[in-house]
Structures are given as structure tokens and as C-alpha cells.
Design an enzyme around this catalytic site. Structure first.
Site, short mmCIF file in Angstrom:
data_model
loop_
_atom_site.label_atom_id
_atom_site.label_comp_id
_atom_site.label_asym_id
_atom_site.label_seq_id
_atom_site.Cartn_x
_atom_site.Cartn_y
_atom_site.Cartn_z
N SER A 255 1.20 -1.55 -0.08
CA SER A 255 0.25 0.01 0.45
C SER A 255 1.12 1.11 0.06
O SER A 255 1.86 1.26 -0.82
CB SER A 255 -0.78 0.37 1.22
OG SER A 255 -2.12 0.98 1.00
N ASP A 574 -8.31 -3.28 -6.52
CA ASP A 574 -8.83 -4.25 -5.66
C ASP A 574 -9.54 -3.36 -4.25
O ASP A 574 -9.12 -4.03 -3.18
CB ASP A 574 -6.85 -4.85 -4.88
CG ASP A 574 -6.18 -3.32 -4.44
OD1 ASP A 574 -7.06 -2.03 -4.81
OD2 ASP A 574 -5.31 -3.41 -3.95
N HIS A 627 -7.44 -5.40 -0.63
CA HIS A 627 -6.29 -4.72 -0.77
C HIS A 627 -5.86 -5.05 0.39
O HIS A 627 -4.53 -4.84 0.33
CB HIS A 627 -6.82 -2.80 -0.94
CG HIS A 627 -5.14 -2.03 -0.45
ND1 HIS A 627 -4.80 -2.01 -2.03
CD2 HIS A 627 -5.54 -1.51 0.28
CE1 HIS A 627 -3.59 -1.22 -1.64
NE2 HIS A 627 -3.70 -0.89 0.21
#
Length: 672
Positions: A255, A574, A627
């Protein structure tokens, strides 16, 4: 006809006895009337069941249910979920660690984990009186007990100074150290734990694994200024490489950690005092591969909604269901905005590249995208499919993804020539709409008057470029801090000395990759999950202390295949990062020798089609593309472990693509 009952004659009784009976009857009647009056008065004085009572009752029920389920999950036999799941779906595959150990794979390259925003723990080292008893207790991560015990105190201590972006006076919150910093976000909610456990099965241990935890609220350079975090990462990698016989490290950012490590690679080779002084070949000497997971290389539209109105799709839906709670009841959204706008790191995820990357009023790379029921692997990754979703444009209403913010569904769908806009940039903001009672939930909207709010709405539609100006208009102090640490453009000449400044280091369109031709760069991410791309907004009902703009959840399309749901336009991704942001750099900008990748480091894309769990006992599943849940995806974990054990990208099989990223990348007109 009513019946009439005759009373039998009563024999004369003693007068005194009769008087006593009459007195007793009078006392009973008097007691009865008093009790009746008391019941009526109690009924009248009983307080009404308020909205706060409802909310507390609901929160209490949720907490009790959660802890009950967690207790039952912990006391039941460990083999029960697997037994039930196998009875439903058949035998489960071996975890990657077990499978690869059977193949004889062993630990080779040291690995470094770089967590993303909000997934790493933060603990209190110094605080105000309201935080007594919380020394070295987690304020972020863990059980989040202080959020509902003392919420205003928690917001105060989680906020940074609005002028400096560093610690407020008298408060020190610091990142948790070690693997425990981000193995679990909350009890039972893993982040890195599954990957760590599988790596351990082939011989990894704490001396060959390092969690590069940092205070994810700070701007990237300020993590070095305040905590010397970048220096600690540099020395840790050097030590691990030396202790492992010179085997280079494999870096695994997730991320926002992807952007943080991009910044690190520029910092570590830059001369002191701005950089780490490692020299131009430091990355080539110490890094085998960078395996980026769910990387928002080019930012995320979701960050815009968060900074503009402290919401995204989920919050907007919750606001529509319980507007009193989020808007006025506890001023929840205002407190969230006040806190999050002091976190400079959030500005690193504002979309980069402007209209060239994200599209304008009439064009976007994902133009013609239609949600797919299932994902099949695209075997021809270098060419755009001519029979893909674009052939269905005529069957569905066109979505203008380049219009990241539109005020009204009609504006989002209108021809650009039909939209009349009034420029907001020089508008007079007017007198503040908030009174002094709003100071405890101060946001920069409280410095705006009705003139400024009206000007924002009258501009009607914002693309990636005008959106930067919008944020500067509605949050000038926040963006003033952010502009000192981040940039969102595209470099014309990367040899220009100005790009040696740290504000450009986390923007891959304004920096070069290190001179490391043997270093491989992977982009691993999930696909097949609707992901926020653009928003329909409206002016919120005027109220003191309220945020003046909100997502219009009534903006919807009834078509099942529509990309517009609840005021949000979605594309493939995602759930957090669109495919365009995760994949474009490795699909095009860094592929081969380009001005952004002058040494020609090899790049690979590995996509993982989302498959939700078959039943609730599977938890978050082993094939998720979401995610955070992708961190438990067995296929992804296996790919990571093979690279850590020595495999190259070619040995993994090269690119693995399910989306239209190569087709979309061809539409981006970028000088390479």
C-alpha cells in the site's frame, strides 16, 4: 338488555363494626387512587428514548456480539473450521510454506516488510492528563479500546500539529517496533501474520525478517527528521545483507509503503544532509528485488474524497443510513477530518500525473470499462484485446472517469460543451459560516463563507489537475504543508537539479529508478473488485459545524452492469487502488530502458483475480484480491516466497494479467 341483580336483605349488624368496615373501604379506595395517580405521573415523567440511547444500545450489541463470536472462535477446536470447510468445498490445499518446504526451498535472501498507512501500530510515550495510564499502550491498532473510552482525548493525541506536521506540544506518539508492529491490525485481523508464518516454515526467523515500521501519519522526510527511521532502515538492510553472506535483500512494501520505499531509494543514495549518503550504487549492492503489493504508485481517487469530505463509499452509505450520528449527533465526521487533515502522509496518495494519466472531461484510459462477472487470464499481455469490454460501450451508459468530482449526476453525464462553469480560484470566500462553538471540531471549512462554498459547487466538475487547486482552495494550510513534501506532476527533464529535492522522491513520474540493472521490480495486486474512481457530490444541508459537501448516495443507475452505485463510479481494482495506479508504471513507464528507468531494471506485473471465501469459516479467504486481504492470498504468498528463496521474475512465469492494464496503458500519451 342489561341484567339487574337484586341484593339480598342484610340483617342489622353492630353499628361500630359497620363503621370500621366503612373506614377500611375508604382507606383501600384512597390507596388505590394514590397508586393510580402515581403510575400516571411515573408514566408522564419517564424520559424519552433518545437517538443517543439508540446508538449506545446498537454499539453495545455490536461489541457484545463481536466479543462473543471471538470467544467462541478461540474456544472451539482449531481443526473445526478446516473440517467444516473441507466437508463443504473439499480438501484444502497446503499452505505455501508447507508446499515449498516439500519442494526443498529454504530461506536465502533477507526480507524487509514495509507496512502501509494505518496498518502499523502506534503507541503513546507522552501525553496530556486525559491520557494518564496509557504509557506505551497502543493508541492505534490492537483493541482500539481508547476510542470509545475517551474518544476526544484519543483524537487529540492521534492528531499532529496543524502548522508543523510534527508532534503537538506535550504529546509523543511513536511507532511500535518489531514484527508485532503490523502482523495483526486488530485481534483476529491479520495483515503480515500469514506471510510471516509461511516464511518461517522454510527457515526464516526474526534475524532474517525485518519490519520497517514508521509513523505513517508523518510526511516521509519527517520520519527521518523526527525518528531517523530512514537511517534505521538503511543500517538494518546493510546488517542483514552482511550477516547473510552478502545475499541481497528482498523488499516487500504494501500500500502506501510502496511510495515510502520509493522515497527511501532516492534518499539512501542522495548526499547528506538531505539524503542518506549511501552513494549511487547502494541499491544495486543491497537490493535483489522490490515486490510491491497493492501499490498506489500514481495515487488513489479515494484519497481525494477523504481529504475533501472525510468520506468514501462506505462512509457515504453509513451517513445516508444514520445522518444524525455522523453529521450532527457527535460531529463524528468533523473530528475525523480535523484529525486526518493533520496527517501529511495522506497527501502522498493524491492522484499524480494530472489529466495525462487520469483523463479529462471527455477522456480517460478506462473509457468503456464494463464490470466483468469473472476474470480470465489475458495471455496476450502486450496487445490490447479488440473484443474486450469496449465492444459493449453502446449497451451501457458511458462513464466519464476523468471527472473525479462532479456536482450532480447530470453534470457527470453531460457533454463537456454543455457544462457552464464559473472559476472558483479567485472567488471571495466570504465571512466564516461557523460560530465559535465549532472551534473544538475545527476544520478549514470553518474559515470559509457561503461565497467560497458556492464557488466550489459552481465550478461543477473537477479533473485530476483542477482537483489540486480545489484542495488548495478548501484546505490551504494542509496543502501548504503538503506542497513542501509532495509533488503531483510529470517531469519534463529529469536531469533538472530541482528534482534532487525530497518533495519529488515519492512521485515515480518525477524521479528516476536507481542505477541497478539487476534489481527486479514487481507489482502484485488484486483485480476483480469494484474500486472507487470518481464521485458525484452535492451540497450538504446547511448546519453549523457541518462539512459543506458530501457524496450524493442517491446518484445511482438501476442497470446491474452500471459502474455508478451510490454516488461512486467504480473501475477494476482491489477495492482501494485502481488497476491504472497499481499497474501503469510496471506495464509501461518503467518497462525496458526509459527516461524513468535508465538502467533497464526488469519489471513484472502479477495480478490475482479476486475470489471471495466459500463460507464464513474460511475467514477472509485464501484467494482474495482485496487490498488488505490479499496479504493472505496463497498464490501471492507463494510468489513472494519463491523470489525470497532466489527465483527471478522469469522463473515465476513473467507477467500474469487478468485486467486490461496493457490496453489502458497504450492510451496514456506519456513521453518515455
Amino acid at each position: 338488555m342489561a341484567s339487574i341483580r337484586r341484593r339480598k336483605p342484610v340483617e342489622p349488624r353492630n353499628t361500630s363494626v359497620q363503621k370500621e368496615e366503612e373506614d377500611e373501604e375508604e382507606e383501600v379506595e384512597e390507596d388505590y387512587s394514590k397508586n393510580k395517580h402515581r403510575r400516571k405521573s411515573d408514566k408522564k415523567s419517564k424520559p424519552k428514548w433518545s437517538c443517543v440511547d439508540n446508538c449506545c444500545w446498537i454499539v453495545g450489541c455490536i461489541c457484545v456480539t463481536w466479543w462473543t463470536l471471538l470467544f467462541l472462535y478461540n474456544v472451539m477446536p482449531a481443526s473445526l473450521p478446516q473440517y467444516v470447510t473441507e466437508a463443504i468445498t473439499g480438501p484444502l490445499p497446503d499452505p505455501p510454506g508447507v508446499k515449498l518446504r516439500k519442494e526443498g526451498l529454504k530461506a536465502k535472501h533477507p526480507v524487509v516488510f514495509v507496512p502501509g498507512i494505518v496498518t502499523a501500530g502506534l503507541e503513546l510515550w507522552e501525553g496530556h492528563q486525559c491520557a494518564d495510564g496509557l504509557f506505551r499502550k497502543r493508541l492505534w491498532g490492537g483493541t482500539f479500546g481508547e476510542v470509545y473510552k475517551r474518544p476526544l482525548c484519543w483524537v487529540e493525541h492521534m492528531s499532529l500539529d496543524n502548522e508543523t506536521g510534527l508532534d503537538p506540544p506535550g504529546i509523543r506518539v511513536r511507532p511500535v517496533c518489531g514484527l508485532v508492529a503490523a502482523d495483526y491490525f486488530a485481534p483476529g485481523y491479520f495483515v503480515w501474520a500469514v506471510l510471516i508464518a509461511n516464511l518461517a516454515r522454510i527457515g526464516y526467523e526474526e534475524k532474517t525478517m525485518y519490519m520497517a515500521s514508521y509513523d505513517w501519519r508523518l510526511s516521509f522526510q519527517n520520519t527521518e527528521v523526527r525518528d531517523q527511521t530512514l537511517s534505521r532502515i538503511k543500517s538494518s538492510i546493510e546488517l542483514m545483507v552482511e550477516a547473510n553472506g552478502g545475499n541481497k535483500a528482498v523488499i516487500i512494501p504494501h500500500s502506501m509503503g510502496v511510495l515510502y520505499f520509493l522515497h527511501f531509494m532516492k534518499w539512501v543514495e542522495a548526499p547528506a544532509p538531505m539524503g542518506g549518503g549511501g552513494g549511487p550504487n547502494w541499491c544495486a549492492k543491497h537490493i535483489k528485488a522490490v515486490i510491491n503489493i497493492g501499490g498506489p504508485f500514481l495515487g488513489v481517487p479515494k484519497a481525494v474524497a477523504g481529504l475533501f469530505s472525510a468520506e468514501a463509499r462506505d462512509i457515504a452509505v453509513a451517513r445516508a443510513i444514520a445522518p444524525g450520528v455522523l453529521n450532527n449527533g457527535f460531529q463524528t465526521m468533523q473530528h475525523i477530518m480535523r484529525m486526518s487533515r493533520t496527517w501529511d502522509s495522506t497527501m502522498s496518495m493524491i492522484p499524480k500525473g494530472g489529466d495525462t494519466i487520469w483523463g479529462d472531461l471527455d477522456w480517460s484510459p478506462e473509457e468503456g470499462y464494463t464490470p466483468m462477472k469473472s476474470k480470465q487470464r489475458n495471455t496476450d499481455t502486450q496487445k490490447a484485446s479488440q473484443d474486450g469490454p469496449e465492444s459493449e460501450i453502446s449497451q451501457t451508459k458511458r462513464a466519464n472517469y476523468g471527472r473525479i468530482i462532479s456536482f450532480g449526476k447530470d453534470v457527470a453525464e453531460a457533454l463537456s460543451s454543455d457544462i457552464e462553469r464559473i472559476d472558483f480560484r479567485d472567488a471571495v470566500k466570504g465571512q466564516s459560516v461557523a460560530n465559535t462553538s465549532c472551534r473544538d471540531v475545527w476544520t478549514e471549512y470553518h474559515d470559509m463563507g457561503f461565497g467560497g462554498i458556492k464557488a466550489v459547487a459552481e465550478y461543477k466538475v473537477y479533473t485530476a489537475e483542477s482537483m489540486i487547486d480545489l484542495l488548495r482552495f478548501v484546505a490551504p494550510k494542509m496543502m501548504e504543508r503538503g506542497s513542501a513534501h509532495f509533488s503531483y506532476g510529470i517531469a519534463d527533464n529529469l536531469d533538472d537539479p530541482k528534482y534532487q529535492h525530497y518533495k519529488y522522491w515519492s512521485n515515480p513520474l518525477e524521479t528516476k529508478l536507481p542505477n541497478a540493472p539487476e534489481m527486479e521490480i514487481f507489482s502484485l495486486y488484486g483485480v476483480g473488485v469494484p474500486t472507487e474512481r470518481a464521485y458525484v457530490y452535492k451540497l450538504s444541508p446547511s448546519a453549523e459545524c457541518a462539512i459543506p459537501f458530501q457524496i450524493d448516495t442517491s446518484a445511482d443507475e438501476q442497470d446491474e452492469d452500471s459502474c455508478l452505485k451510490g454516488g461512486v463510479y467504480s473501475v477494476d481494482g482491489d477495492e482501494t487502488v485502481p488497476v491504472l495506479s497499481s499497474g501503469l508504471m510496471c506495464a509501461k513507464v518503467w518497462r525496458g530502458k526509459t527516461r524513468f528507468n535508465p538502467s533497464g531494471s526488469r519489471t513484472y506485473i502479477r495480478e490475482y483475480a479476486h475470489s471471495p471465501p466459500a463460507n464464513f469459516l474460511e475467514g477472509r479467504g485464501t484467494q482474495s484480491g482485496a487490498h488488505v486481504d490479499i496479504m493472505g492470498n496463497f498464490a501471492l504468498i507463494e510468489d513472494v516466497m519463491r523470489v525470497a528463496a532466489g527465483a527471478t521474475g522469469e522463473e515465476l512465469g513473467g507477467d500474469q494479467v487478468y485486467s486490461d492494464i496493457f490496453k489502458w496503458s497504450e492510451k496514456v500519451n506519456l513521453q518515455l
